[in-house]
Design a protein around this motif. Structure first.
Motif, short mmCIF file in Angstrom:
data_model
loop_
_atom_site.label_atom_id
_atom_site.label_comp_id
_atom_site.label_asym_id
_atom_site.label_seq_id
_atom_site.Cartn_x
_atom_site.Cartn_y
_atom_site.Cartn_z
N LYS A 6 7.32 -2.71 11.49
CA LYS A 6 7.46 -3.06 10.08
C LYS A 6 6.22 -2.74 9.27
CE LYS A 6 11.51 -4.77 11.00
NZ LYS A 6 12.74 -4.05 10.60
N MET A 47 10.31 3.23 5.41
CA MET A 47 10.12 2.05 4.56
C MET A 47 10.44 2.37 3.11
SD MET A 47 6.70 -0.34 4.18
CE MET A 47 6.56 -0.54 5.96
N LYS A 51 9.72 -2.08 -0.50
CA LYS A 51 8.95 -2.73 0.55
C LYS A 51 7.48 -2.33 0.49
CE LYS A 51 8.43 -5.26 4.24
NZ LYS A 51 8.56 -6.72 4.17
N GLU A 54 5.82 -4.26 -2.25
CA GLU A 54 5.56 -5.65 -1.83
C GLU A 54 4.33 -5.73 -0.93
OE1 GLU A 54 9.13 -6.96 0.00
OE2 GLU A 54 10.31 -6.93 -1.86
N ARG A 55 4.21 -4.80 0.01
CA ARG A 55 3.07 -4.82 0.94
C ARG A 55 1.74 -4.58 0.24
NH1 ARG A 55 3.37 -4.58 6.33
NH2 ARG A 55 1.58 -3.17 6.51
#
Length: 234
Positions: A6, A47, A51, A54-55
């Protein structure tokens, strides 16, 4: 492996050449770190932009899109759309990279205006000069094309969904779950025009005096399969 990984938890792998490339914005270097770290584990990067945002603590995906455009324009990454092999529907995109340390385009040097002989940025008063990259315009046009194509796909899927509802209306009975699943799966493989022909023919079969169709959804399934065979020949 791809489903399990992830993203890096502790360190981002940002090669020195990338970190020191004066053409890249800092956010682009961070995004490349996320991509390169995953590529070293999985070989491909799936990804989503959301996402990634957000990271990296971004409120929208625009900074991510800008960074990806920049990285692709300078040859650090490649993007490819992924389609479902069964029905051709667009399901996402993957990112790969052919870049390896030592192949970053060389930065040319030119004298800086008003510089002294021992300018700290380079020997004999030189500063980095980076030639303009017209590929940025190309990437922007590509993004626009992709957005227009996705919009067209969404529009066609919406029209096909309405046609499926027409089948229910003409049949006048609730479809068995397994038969309706088959109809939806077949519709994903059909063009809008082909599905429209099936619906019109089904409506005609019900109203042209052929009598009651005992199992209307099985009848539709056979019509759809026949139309798919005809679709291949067109």
């Amino acid at each position: 492996m791809i489903d399990q990984f992830k993203g890096s938890r502790y360190f981002l792998n940002v090669p020195a050449e990338v970190a020191h490339d004066p053409r890249l914005k800092d956010k682009s270097k961070l995004v490349f770190g996320e991509i390169y770290s995953m590529l070293n584990v999985t070989g491909a990067f799936y990804m989503s932009n959301q996402k990634l945002a957000e990271r990296l603590g971004k409120k929208t995906t625009k900074p991510i899109k800008d960074a990806l455009n920049e990285l692709e324009s300078y040859g650090y990454i490649n993007r490819e759309k992924i389609y479902d092999p069964e029905n051709g529907a667009l399901i996402g995109r993957q990112i790969t990279s052919d870049w390896r340390p030592g192949i970053t385009p060389r930065v040319q040097m030119e004298p800086s205006l008003g510089s002294k002989q021992n300018h700290p940025l380079g020997p004999n008063g030189t500063t980095p000069r980076v030639e303009k990259e017209p590929l940025i315009d190309h990437i922007n046009r590509t993004d626009k094309y992709i957005e227009e194509e996705e919009e067209e796909i969404n529009k066609e899927n919406s029209l096909k969904k309405k046609l499926l509802e027409e089948i229910k209306r003409f049949a006048k009975i609730i479809p068995p779950e397994n038969e309706w699943y088959t109809i939806r799966t077949l519709s994903n493989r059909m063009s809008y025009e082909s599905l429209r022909r099936v619906v019109l023919n089904f409506n005609g079969a019900i109203h042209d005096g052929r009598g009651t169709i005992a199992k209307p959804y099985r009848y539709v399934i056979q019509m759809m399969r026949d139309e798919l065979e005809n679709q291949k020949l067109r």
